[in-house]
Motif scaffolding. Structure first.
Motif, mmCIF file in Angstrom:
data_model
loop_
_atom_site.group_PDB
_atom_site.id
_atom_site.type_symbol
_atom_site.label_atom_id
_atom_site.label_comp_id
_atom_site.label_asym_id
_atom_site.label_seq_id
_atom_site.Cartn_x
_atom_site.Cartn_y
_atom_site.Cartn_z
ATOM 1 N N THR A 129 0.846 -1.194 0.000
ATOM 2 C CA THR A 129 0.000 0.000 0.000
ATOM 3 C C THR A 129 0.878 1.238 0.000
ATOM 4 O O THR A 129 2.048 1.189 0.372
ATOM 5 C CB THR A 129 -0.921 0.036 1.238
ATOM 6 O OG1 THR A 129 -0.129 -0.197 2.416
ATOM 7 C CG2 THR A 129 -2.020 -1.011 1.147
ATOM 8 N N HIS A 152 -0.924 12.587 -5.036
ATOM 9 C CA HIS A 152 -2.320 12.390 -4.646
ATOM 10 C C HIS A 152 -2.362 12.211 -3.131
ATOM 11 O O HIS A 152 -2.493 11.092 -2.621
ATOM 12 C CB HIS A 152 -2.922 11.165 -5.341
ATOM 13 C CG HIS A 152 -3.067 11.310 -6.816
ATOM 14 N ND1 HIS A 152 -2.016 11.152 -7.691
ATOM 15 C CD2 HIS A 152 -4.157 11.618 -7.577
ATOM 16 C CE1 HIS A 152 -2.446 11.340 -8.931
ATOM 17 N NE2 HIS A 152 -3.733 11.614 -8.892
ATOM 18 N N HIS A 195 -4.934 9.936 -1.272
ATOM 19 C CA HIS A 195 -4.944 8.476 -1.386
ATOM 20 C C HIS A 195 -4.390 7.886 -0.091
ATOM 21 O O HIS A 195 -3.222 8.082 0.241
ATOM 22 C CB HIS A 195 -4.108 8.017 -2.571
ATOM 23 C CG HIS A 195 -4.744 8.289 -3.894
ATOM 24 N ND1 HIS A 195 -4.193 7.880 -5.087
ATOM 25 C CD2 HIS A 195 -5.901 8.932 -4.216
ATOM 26 C CE1 HIS A 195 -4.978 8.261 -6.080
ATOM 27 N NE2 HIS A 195 -6.014 8.901 -5.573
ATOM 28 N N ARG A 221 -4.752 1.970 -2.891
ATOM 29 C CA ARG A 221 -3.603 2.624 -3.522
ATOM 30 C C ARG A 221 -2.397 1.713 -3.326
ATOM 31 O O ARG A 221 -1.932 1.487 -2.200
ATOM 32 C CB ARG A 221 -3.345 3.999 -2.906
ATOM 33 C CG ARG A 221 -2.067 4.688 -3.405
ATOM 34 C CD ARG A 221 -2.091 4.989 -4.900
ATOM 35 N NE ARG A 221 -0.775 5.386 -5.368
ATOM 36 C CZ ARG A 221 -0.451 6.624 -5.749
ATOM 37 N NH1 ARG A 221 -1.358 7.585 -5.713
ATOM 38 N NH2 ARG A 221 0.770 6.901 -6.166
ATOM 39 N N SER A 261 3.503 2.331 -6.721
ATOM 40 C CA SER A 261 3.677 2.629 -8.139
ATOM 41 C C SER A 261 4.876 1.868 -8.699
ATOM 42 O O SER A 261 5.799 1.510 -7.978
ATOM 43 C CB SER A 261 3.864 4.135 -8.333
ATOM 44 O OG SER A 261 2.734 4.844 -7.866
ATOM 45 N N TYR A 280 -0.255 6.445 -11.483
ATOM 46 C CA TYR A 280 -0.251 5.750 -10.205
ATOM 47 C C TYR A 280 -0.987 4.428 -10.363
ATOM 48 O O TYR A 280 -1.638 4.182 -11.389
ATOM 49 C CB TYR A 280 -0.883 6.605 -9.093
ATOM 50 C CG TYR A 280 -2.369 6.834 -9.228
ATOM 51 C CD1 TYR A 280 -3.296 5.896 -8.754
ATOM 52 C CD2 TYR A 280 -2.869 8.009 -9.799
ATOM 53 C CE1 TYR A 280 -4.665 6.116 -8.869
ATOM 54 C CE2 TYR A 280 -4.230 8.228 -9.906
ATOM 55 C CZ TYR A 280 -5.125 7.271 -9.437
ATOM 56 O OH TYR A 280 -6.467 7.489 -9.546
ATOM 57 N N GLY A 339 -3.890 2.292 -8.795
ATOM 58 C CA GLY A 339 -5.039 2.304 -7.898
ATOM 59 C C GLY A 339 -6.101 1.349 -8.389
ATOM 60 O O GLY A 339 -6.379 1.269 -9.597
#
Length: 276
Positions: free
Chosen positions: A47, A54, A57, A174, A177, A228, A230
């Motif tokens: 996570t 963002h 998130h 989330r 990345s 990203y 998500g």
């Protein structure tokens, strides 16, 4: 960021997730409880929390872009004909009381309020963990929302206002990345359609998302990999979901968190074994 000491989900003596149940956050983030960090059994964090691009998130949470004009997603609100706009309309989710607080199960109640403190929704939320094999475990995230506002409450995504593809709002994860591979049951891209299972494989980890009941399995998935990573289960993709006074909705998502990759067919096996 401060707040009450997080509740920890554990499998045996192994902590697998931390639940910030009453965090102190800026109003612009639509403060709400969240899970972070969530870890594989091997200790890899899967996570992200308040990334630079963002800030709203928050790991794993229930975040909705609009409930009767109140923003429970955080950040800007999409205005038709204008685009994302900063408004003073961010709501917050307030912890009420614990119903159960065990190492492998957390149940509590919440109230969703507008920025002015007006109550809109009452929620009962259940989080639990269980083994899913030698290198994996399963997180069950269930919530029931009840309209306590004495009027109809429309739940909307930006897509319901005309922003194509932006059907987010509901359960949202989330993830870190980076390079990833997304697959799903059925044909084609999972973004914007229901799928019995959705698998996201990153470097050294895999997440498999499953709808835990028929209502959840009927919801489209939101999948964002550009800019990203998500993943969400959408309550209102491109049409408002209108909740009548005193009416409730329930959703349940099961996520398998695994170290490494999965053999072919394993995601479908998880769906058959865990999402019933």
């Amino acid at each position: 960021m401060t707040g009450d000491v997080p509740a920890t989900l554990r499998l045996g003596d192994r902590p697998v997730a931390e639940y910030a149940w009453r965090p102190h956050l800026p109003a612009s983030l639509a403060p709400r409880p969240y899970l972070h960090p969530v870890r594989t059994l091997g200790g890899t964090v899967v996570t992200e929390l308040m990334p630079a691009s963002h800030r709203h998130h928050l790991g794993v949470s229930v975040a909705v872009a609009e409930v009767d004009s109140a923003n429970f997603w955080g950040g800007r609100t999409f205005i038709p004909g204008h685009g994302p706009t900063w408004l003073d309309n961010q709501g917050h989710q307030e912890h009420l009381r614990w119903l159960r607080r065990k190492p492998d199960e957390l149940i509590h109640t919440l109230r969703w309020k507008t920025i002015d403190g007006a109550p809109l929704l009452y929620e009962r939320r259940t989080l639990s963990c269980r083994p899913a094999g030698p290198d994996a475990w399963a997180l069950e995230f269930g919530f029931q929302l009840t309209n306590i506002a004495e009027r109809e409450l429309p739940i909307r995504s930006p897509a319901a206002h005309g922003r194509a593809g932006a059907g987010y709002g509901g359960f949202f994860w989330r993830a870190p990345s980076g390079d990833c591979r997304v697959t799903a049951s059925g044909d084609g891209d999972a973004h914007g359609r229901p799928a019995r299972w959705l698998s996201v494989a990153g470097p050294g980890w895999t997440l498999v998302f499953l709808g835990g009941d028929e209502a959840t399995r009927a919801d489209p998935w939101f999948v964002r990999t550009r800019d990203y990573l998500g993943i969400g289960s959408s309550l209102a993709w491109d049409q408002p979901l209108v909740l009548a006074p005193h009416a409730s909705l329930s959703r349940r998502i099961v996520t398998v968190i695994a170290d490494g990759g999965l053999p072919p067919g394993q995601a479908a096996t998880y769906a058959a074994d865990l999402a019933s």
